[in-house]
Every structure is written in structure tokens, then in C-alpha cells.
Design a protein around this motif. Structure first.
Motif, PDB file in Angstrom:
ATOM      1  N   ALA A 100      30.937   0.612   0.610  1.00  0.00           N
ATOM      2  CA  ALA A 100      30.236  -0.307   1.431  1.00  0.00           C
ATOM      3  C   ALA A 100      28.593  -0.161   1.351  1.00  0.00           C
ATOM      4  O   ALA A 100      27.976  -1.514   1.328  1.00  0.00           O
ATOM      5  N   ALA A 101      28.121   0.763   1.050  1.00  0.00           N
ATOM      6  CA  ALA A 101      26.674   1.122   1.332  1.00  0.00           C
ATOM      7  C   ALA A 101      26.088   0.579   0.018  1.00  0.00           C
ATOM      8  O   ALA A 101      24.752   0.563  -0.170  1.00  0.00           O
ATOM      9  N   ARG A 102      26.694   0.165  -1.005  1.00  0.00           N
ATOM     10  CA  ARG A 102      26.056  -0.418  -2.239  1.00  0.00           C
ATOM     11  C   ARG A 102      25.629  -1.881  -1.971  1.00  0.00           C
ATOM     12  O   ARG A 102      25.096  -2.465  -2.952  1.00  0.00           O
ATOM     13  N   SER A 103      26.246  -2.451  -0.902  1.00  0.00           N
ATOM     14  CA  SER A 103      25.872  -3.833  -0.563  1.00  0.00           C
ATOM     15  C   SER A 103      24.519  -4.000   0.084  1.00  0.00           C
ATOM     16  O   SER A 103      24.346  -2.877   1.000  1.00  0.00           O
ATOM     17  N   VAL A 104      24.004  -5.061  -0.439  1.00  0.00           N
ATOM     18  CA  VAL A 104      22.775  -5.273   0.302  1.00  0.00           C
ATOM     19  C   VAL A 104      22.880  -5.393   1.798  1.00  0.00           C
ATOM     20  O   VAL A 104      22.010  -5.324   2.725  1.00  0.00           O
ATOM     21  N   TRP A 105      23.956  -5.962   2.064  1.00  0.00           N
ATOM     22  CA  TRP A 105      24.242  -6.336   3.754  1.00  0.00           C
ATOM     23  C   TRP A 105      24.645  -5.133   4.222  1.00  0.00           C
ATOM     24  O   TRP A 105      24.235  -5.386   5.779  1.00  0.00           O
ATOM     25  N   PHE A 106      24.978  -4.205   4.020  1.00  0.00           N
ATOM     26  CA  PHE A 106      24.929  -2.976   4.644  1.00  0.00           C
ATOM     27  C   PHE A 106      23.475  -2.632   5.149  1.00  0.00           C
ATOM     28  O   PHE A 106      23.657  -2.021   6.295  1.00  0.00           O
ATOM     29  N   TRP A 107      22.439  -2.645   4.356  1.00  0.00           N
ATOM     30  CA  TRP A 107      21.192  -2.128   4.760  1.00  0.00           C
ATOM     31  C   TRP A 107      20.650  -3.101   5.620  1.00  0.00           C
ATOM     32  O   TRP A 107      19.652  -2.911   6.217  1.00  0.00           O
ATOM     33  N   MET A 108      21.001  -4.414   5.872  1.00  0.00           N
ATOM     34  CA  MET A 108      20.147  -5.280   6.628  1.00  0.00           C
ATOM     35  C   MET A 108      20.365  -5.030   8.084  1.00  0.00           C
ATOM     36  O   MET A 108      19.279  -5.231   8.715  1.00  0.00           O
ATOM     37  N   PRO A 109      21.297  -4.755   8.707  1.00  0.00           N
ATOM     38  CA  PRO A 109      21.072  -4.246  10.154  1.00  0.00           C
ATOM     39  C   PRO A 109      20.326  -3.104  10.354  1.00  0.00           C
ATOM     40  O   PRO A 109      19.788  -2.767  11.550  1.00  0.00           O
ATOM     41  N   LEU A 110      20.310  -2.163   9.266  1.00  0.00           N
ATOM     42  CA  LEU A 110      19.197  -0.965   9.452  1.00  0.00           C
ATOM     43  C   LEU A 110      17.924  -1.182   9.412  1.00  0.00           C
ATOM     44  O   LEU A 110      17.067  -0.351   9.890  1.00  0.00           O
ATOM     45  N   LEU A 129      37.538   8.711   3.835  1.00  0.00           N
ATOM     46  CA  LEU A 129      37.518   9.495   4.919  1.00  0.00           C
ATOM     47  C   LEU A 129      36.090   9.112   5.835  1.00  0.00           C
ATOM     48  O   LEU A 129      36.240   8.759   6.885  1.00  0.00           O
ATOM     49  N   VAL A 130      34.844   8.799   4.789  1.00  0.00           N
ATOM     50  CA  VAL A 130      33.877   8.518   5.801  1.00  0.00           C
ATOM     51  C   VAL A 130      33.732   6.894   6.205  1.00  0.00           C
ATOM     52  O   VAL A 130      33.449   6.729   7.440  1.00  0.00           O
ATOM     53  N   GLU A 131      34.343   5.990   5.503  1.00  0.00           N
ATOM     54  CA  GLU A 131      34.437   4.652   6.197  1.00  0.00           C
ATOM     55  C   GLU A 131      35.277   4.566   6.963  1.00  0.00           C
ATOM     56  O   GLU A 131      35.126   3.871   8.083  1.00  0.00           O
ATOM     57  N   CYS A 132      36.471   5.144   6.991  1.00  0.00           N
ATOM     58  CA  CYS A 132      37.439   4.936   8.080  1.00  0.00           C
ATOM     59  C   CYS A 132      37.001   5.521   9.327  1.00  0.00           C
ATOM     60  O   CYS A 132      36.911   5.295  10.502  1.00  0.00           O
ATOM     61  N   SER A 182      26.223   9.618   6.730  1.00  0.00           N
ATOM     62  CA  SER A 182      27.424   9.651   5.706  1.00  0.00           C
ATOM     63  C   SER A 182      27.480   8.478   5.202  1.00  0.00           C
ATOM     64  O   SER A 182      27.983   8.558   4.059  1.00  0.00           O
ATOM     65  N   LEU A 183      27.458   7.335   5.891  1.00  0.00           N
ATOM     66  CA  LEU A 183      27.688   6.188   5.132  1.00  0.00           C
ATOM     67  C   LEU A 183      26.500   6.050   4.056  1.00  0.00           C
ATOM     68  O   LEU A 183      26.700   5.457   2.956  1.00  0.00           O
ATOM     69  N   ALA A 184      25.312   6.115   4.377  1.00  0.00           N
ATOM     70  CA  ALA A 184      24.378   6.271   3.384  1.00  0.00           C
ATOM     71  C   ALA A 184      24.396   7.138   2.199  1.00  0.00           C
ATOM     72  O   ALA A 184      24.377   6.598   0.886  1.00  0.00           O
ATOM     73  N   ALA A 185      25.110   8.261   2.412  1.00  0.00           N
ATOM     74  CA  ALA A 185      25.207   9.176   1.242  1.00  0.00           C
ATOM     75  C   ALA A 185      26.443   8.655   0.314  1.00  0.00           C
ATOM     76  O   ALA A 185      26.403   9.016  -0.751  1.00  0.00           O
ATOM     77  N   SER A 186      27.278   7.759   0.889  1.00  0.00           N
ATOM     78  CA  SER A 186      28.152   7.115   0.082  1.00  0.00           C
ATOM     79  C   SER A 186      27.928   6.328  -1.006  1.00  0.00           C
ATOM     80  O   SER A 186      28.701   5.721  -1.736  1.00  0.00           O
ATOM     81  N   VAL A 187      26.556   5.893  -0.985  1.00  0.00           N
ATOM     82  CA  VAL A 187      26.215   4.992  -2.089  1.00  0.00           C
ATOM     83  C   VAL A 187      26.359   5.528  -3.354  1.00  0.00           C
ATOM     84  O   VAL A 187      26.390   5.044  -4.337  1.00  0.00           O
ATOM     85  N   VAL A 188      26.440   6.975  -3.538  1.00  0.00           N
ATOM     86  CA  VAL A 188      26.662   7.292  -4.846  1.00  0.00           C
ATOM     87  C   VAL A 188      28.096   6.862  -5.416  1.00  0.00           C
ATOM     88  O   VAL A 188      28.598   7.059  -6.681  1.00  0.00           O
TER      89      VAL A 188
END
Length: 427
Positions: A339-349, A299-302, A328-334
Motif C-alpha cells: 500500500a505504501a507504493r500508492s501516492v494516496w498512502f503518502w497524502m495523509p502524511l 504482517l506489517v499491513e495487518c 514499518s509501513l514506509a519500509a514496506s515500499v520495497v
């Protein structure tokens, strides 16, 4: 050894990896000093707008429209009022308040709404509000430049920051009609969450879609009927929006049709590229939904992909819109596989964290380039994650020999799954 267990080895238990250990620690309750420090930092970041001469600039536009209505005029006579008619009536309770009161009240109220949205985002993944991850989320939000922009402006995007995780939480619990009502109420105030309507289409939740469309339509029609000259919305406000507003707001717009021409790309080509990119992101949103997996994560990623597709194409797409999808995307790290577990997710932030310089792009007029990188980078990471997930699912589906199915044979307390040919009768 008993007969029931003879010849059967105990099931293999998966050894927790370091990611699982970290997630377990993030879910645990944080210490009171850590919680207190996080709340204090968040509060100080919310009221840092007091250092400016003016706060709540965007909220003031809606309040001014409400004053105009009370005086018998049309709110849409002001080209800066870009909301649906229902927002005028929602702003009426603020009209008796002096400007000085609004100066001090708008930033903390906006910050409180964002904090509520962050907590709801955590609840989607069953993370408690006093957890270590909640502390990290509050600290990260306090340092997040889009948050600082939102509380300074008092923009009504804050309503969408609350509404989206609230709707996803309801949908995850199977209360889709409630989710549709929440999205519909948010759209009635500000039509930012219109792309989320496609989530109900993908899920084939037609009743929820009816609520999400019907509620803002009914509220807007009722509000328009009660105000003079509502037709100005179509003759004045809508064209102003479709043209990307004016030279005052355009430098802050990070949508491709606004950013690419500033890099020398012709306007027509920029629009074509933006539409193509948006359509591509939408296709990945559909792919992510069909890939399945854990329902909260899906739900969150879609929903995030749907919103990011709009941010690429629609005009305007401002910095503070990031708060609609990032919590919501950051909370999905659990969740494993997020996708939030990838380092590439955090690079644009990272460039959006206060104090992190980006030479040449630190001015307010050039910040849109950083914002475009953020939205495009998040969309790319989520799209690639959706493709990998869909590929793994296809690989698992193709692992079985074509033409065979599974049946379950039972004998007392013992069961066995075996493959059978189509039309065959299991023994």
C-alpha cells in the motif's frame, strides 16, 4: 538442439519496471556523506526540544510516580499517571538523576529509541541499515511532526515504537513466541500494543498469545502487590482514561469520540460512528490476513490496520502514536503490491511534515483534526489495498474450473502439472 530442450522455449523473464529499478537503488548502500548528513539532521531534530523551557514532560509523570512509590505513597494518586504498575518500577533508575540531567538526556534517548525502531522496521524487509532507504527514513522521521512531539514529551510510546517492528521481525522469521514476549513486555510498560494481540489470534499462534497476555499480567500483578493502594488504578485511573482524560488533554486527542463532537456531532452519535469505523477497519485487517501474500508485508499491513482501528475508537489517540505504525509501513515500499507504493498512502502524511502549513489547523489545540485525517486516511488506504489484494486472490482461485485439482507427473528430470477430475487416477 538436444532432445531434452526440443520444443521447449526458454522461460520468459520479466522486464524490470521503473518501480523495481527505484527499489533496487533504495536497497543499495548509501554514500558516507549522505549517511553522515542524515544522522546529523536526525540528531539535531532530536535535541531541538532544548529550545523549550521544559522537556520530557510525559516521562516526568512516570518518574514522579516512582518517587511517590519510594516515599510510601500510591503512584495512582496522581491522575496523570496512566500506565500499568510495571512502569513505576521501570522508572526507578531515573529517580536518582537531577531534573537538569533528565532535561538533557530524555530527548536524545527517546530519539535513539525511535531510530532503533526505524532500523528494525527496515530489517523486516531485509533492507540494510546503511542503505539509501535508511537515509530517507531518518530524514523523513526527523521532519515528521509526530517525532518532534515524541522527543519533546519523552513519552513512553517510544517503547512501542521499538517493540512492534521487533515483534513483527521475529514473527516473520518464525519465532512467534519471541514476538509474543516482546509485545507482552511492551504492554507491561504501556498497554498501547494490546490490539496487536489479535494478530496472534488471526495467525492461530496460541502459545505466542499466551506469552503476550501472561507476561504483562504477571508483571503487573507482581508490581501491584509491591505498591500501596493499587486498586486506585480501577477506581481512579481507568475511569479517567475511559472518559478521554480531561479538558487539558482532550484538545490533543484525535480519536473520533473526541474530534467529532468538536465539529458539532452529538457525543452518542460520535461514539456510534467511531465504533462502526473501528469495526470496519478490524474486518479489513482480517481480510488482509486472509489475503496472504508475502509474509513480511502481510504482517506489517495487518498489524497496522489493527492499531489504526484502535486509534479511531480509543481515547486518547495522540499525535505521536503515528510512530508506532508509520516506519514499518514506509519500509514496506520495497515490496511489490505494498500500500505504501500508492501516492494516496503518502497524502495523509504530507501535512505532518514540519514546515508544511495547513491554514487554520496549525495551533496545538487544532492539530487533532490533522491527526484524525492522518489516521483515517492511512486506515482507508490500507483497507482498499487489502480489498484489492483479496479480490485478485479470489480471481486467481476462480480461474481454475471448479471441481478440478492439480497433480504433478514426473518422468526422470521432466515434470508436468495437469488438471484432473476429482476421484480420477492420473495416467
Amino acid at each position: 538442439m538436444s532432445a531434452s530442450t526440443a520444443g521447449h522455449e526458454p522461460p520468459h523473464e520479466r522486464t524490470p519496471g521503473w518501480e523495481d529499478v527505484v527499489v533496487h537503488r533504495l536497497r543499495e548502500r548509501a554514500s558516507w556523506p549522505a549517511l553522515t548528513a542524515a544522522v546529523l539532521l536526525y540528531t539535531l531534530s532530536s535535541v531541538r526540544a532544548y529550545a523549550k523551557d521544559r522537556t520530557g514532560i510525559d516521562n516526568a509523570v512516570v518518574v514522579r510516580a516512582a518517587h511517590t512509590l519510594l516515599e510510601g505513597g500510591s503512584p495512582y494518586a496522581d491522575k496523570r499517571f496512566l500506565y500499568l504498575p510495571g512502569a513505576v518500577f521501570a522508572a526507578l533508575p531515573q529517580t536518582p538523576l537531577p531534573r537538569r540531567v533528565l532535561f538533557y538526556a530524555v530527548p536524545p534517548v527517546t530519539g535513539a529509541l525511535v531510530a532503533l525502531g526505524v532500523m528494525l522496521a527496515l530489517r523486516i524487509f531485509d533492507v540494510r541499515a546503511d542503505s539509501r532507504l535508511a537515509v530517507a527514513a531518518l530524514v523523513g522521521t526527523a521532519l515528521f511532526v509526530p517525532f518532534q512531539s515524541l522527543v519533546f514529551l519523552g513519552n513512553w510510546t517510544a517503547a512501542s515504537v521499538v517493540a512492534l517492528p521487533a515483534a513483527l521481525l521475529l514473527a516473520r522469521r518464525g519465532r512467534w513466541s519471541g514476538a509474543g514476549m516482546v509485545i507482552g513486555a511492551a504492554v507491561a510498560l504501556k498497554p498501547m500494543l494490546v490490539p496487536v494481540l489479535l494478530l496472534f489470534v488471526l495467525a492461530r499462534r496460541w502459545r505466542a498469545l499466551g506469552w503476550a497476555v501472561g507476561l504483562p499480567a504477571a508483571l503487573s500483578l507482581a508490581a501491584a502487590w509491591a505498591m500501596p493502594r493499587p486498586g486506585l488504578f480501577f477506581t481512579r485511573t481507568l475511569p479517567f482514561l475511559l472518559h478521554g482524560q480531561d479538558s487539558y488533554a482532550r484538545p490533543y486527542d484525535s480519536a473520533w469520540p473526541s474530534v467529532l463532537p468538536r465539529l458539532g456531532v452529538p457525543h452518542t452519535l460520535a461514539l456510534v460512528l467511531a465504533v462502526a469505523a473501528g469495526a470496519t477497519v478490524l474486518s479489513f485487517a482480517r481480510l488482509r490476513w486472509r489475503a496472504g501474500g508475502e509474509e513480511a508485508l502481510r504482517l506489517v499491513e495487518c498489524a497496522a490496520l489493527l492499531m489504526l482501528a484502535a486509534f479511531v475508537v480509543s481515547r486518547p489517540a495522540f499525535l505521536n502514536y503515528a510512530l508506532v505504525v508509520v516506519p514499518s509501513l514506509a519500509a514496506s515500499v520495497v515490496e511489490r503490491g505494498a500500500a505504501a507504493r500508492s501516492v494516496w498512502f503518502w497524502m495523509p502524511l504530507v501535512p505532518q511534515v514540519g514546515g508544511v502549513p495547513w491554514p487554520g489547523l496549525d495551533t496545538a489545540q487544532r492539530h487533532a483534526f490533522r491527526d484524525a485525517v492522518m489516521y483515517g486516511g492511512l486506515a482507508a488506504v490500507l483497507a482498499l489495498a487489502a480489498r484489492r489484494r483479496a479480490g485478485r486472490r479470489a480471481g486467481r482461485s476462480g480461474a481454475k474450473e471448479p471441481g478440478k485439482g492439480l497433480v504433478t507427473l514426473r518422468n526422470g528430470d521432466y515434470s508436468l502439472c495437469r488438471e484432473v477430475e476429482p476421484g480420477a487416477t492420473p495416467e
